[in-house]
Design an enzyme around this catalytic site. Structure first.
Site, PDB file in Angstrom:
ATOM      1  CE1 TYR A 159       1.870   7.913 -48.762  1.00 18.49           C
ATOM      2  CE2 TYR A 159       0.344   7.627 -46.920  1.00 18.49           C
ATOM      3  CZ  TYR A 159       0.577   7.850 -48.269  1.00 18.49           C
ATOM      4  OH  TYR A 159      -0.487   8.026 -49.122  1.00 18.49           O
ATOM      5  CB  SER A 202      -2.703  10.118 -47.365  1.00 17.52           C
ATOM      6  OG  SER A 202      -3.060   8.881 -46.787  1.00 17.52           O
TER       7      SER A 202
END
Length: 268
Positions: A169, A156
């Site tokens: 995350y 990401s």
């Protein structure tokens, strides 16, 4: 709105025809778009997902759009190392090899860090990092037999830059980037390329649902993105095609950011 060129894909990338491609998280979103993109190149696509209903619908959609596509659907959780091993044995039985791994399974985890439960932290790490490693290892054990292969790990942009209330995350995705580089260095002499792809905000069904429920402000996100829009799953799939193809034969250990300029933008 004018769709990006990659939403009406015409580009063909070399060296993908006939390759056995295992795609995790293939039931929806970016994973499903990747499965379609590789089927378009006449690859043999193995769709792996934890949700049996979503997986069946994904395979049905794939064969409807590409009637001649050679595909296999396997329901398994990437967090279960024994289930992952069984899944790759199933691929062995059908195809006898693995050429490309698209390690796309993952979850989001947005929570104020002072409220983040230990179980939530463990789940983010288990799915986004541990599960990804199990699949990397199983795929590479097969790739070394042919001294060739490509592993593409979905990280990401939040593995490159940070954001508040996303500690688990960001940590898991930064670890994916570091793991990809480590494996790239270790496995390059064995003929295996390993890269990470780092999407920005992408218009998946999940994101669309969050926007509809008011949990995300799409206009605000687009305003911070220099390209002034969110990306599409097809655009990430096109990047995956390039990185897995012979066109990227000298690319390994790279974190490929596809975020519309988000991480480059220091101006609020």
């Amino acid at each position: 709105m004018h769709l990006p060129e990659s939403d009406n894909p015409r580009t063909q990338f070399p060296g993908l025809t006939g390759k056995v491609v295992v795609c995790t998280g293939a039931g929806s979103g970016i994973g499903l778009a990747m499965a379609h993109a590789f089927a378009r190149h006449d690859a043999r696509v193995v769709l792996l997902d934890v949700n049996a209903d979503t997986l069946a619908a994904a395979q049905s959609a794939l064969t409807t759009q590409y009637p001649a596509a050679d595909s296999q659907a396997i329901c398994a959780s990437v967090t279960d190392d024994e289930a992952v091993e069984r899944a790759f044995r199933d691929v062995d039985e059908r195809y006898g090899r693995v050429d490309v791994l698209l390690n796309n399974a993952g979850i989001s985890m947005n929570r104020p860090t002072l409220e983040l439960a230990p179980a939530e932290w463990r789940r983010a790490i288990d799915v986004n990092l541990n599960g990804l490693f199990y699949c990397c290892q199983q795929a590479a054990q097969r790739m070394v037999r042919t001294a060739s292969g490509v592993v593409l790990n979905t990280a990401s942009m939040y593995g490159i830059v940070a954001a508040p209330e996303r500690a688990a995350y960001c940590a898991s995705k930064a670890a994916v980037v570091a793991l990809s580089k480590s494996l790239a260095v270790e496995w390059a002499p064995r003929g295996i390329r390993v890269n990470a792809i780092c999407p920005g905000y992408i218009r998946t069904d999940l994101v669309n649902d969050l926007v509809a429920r008011g949990a995300l402000d799409a206009d605000r996100l687009a305003a911070h993105t220099p390209m002034r829009r969110l990306g599409s799953p097809q655009e990430i799939a096109e990047a995956a095609l390039f990185l897995a193809s012979d066109a990227a034969s000298f690319v390994t250990g790279h974190a490929f950011v596809a975020d519309g300029g988000w991480t480059a933008n220091g101006y609020l």
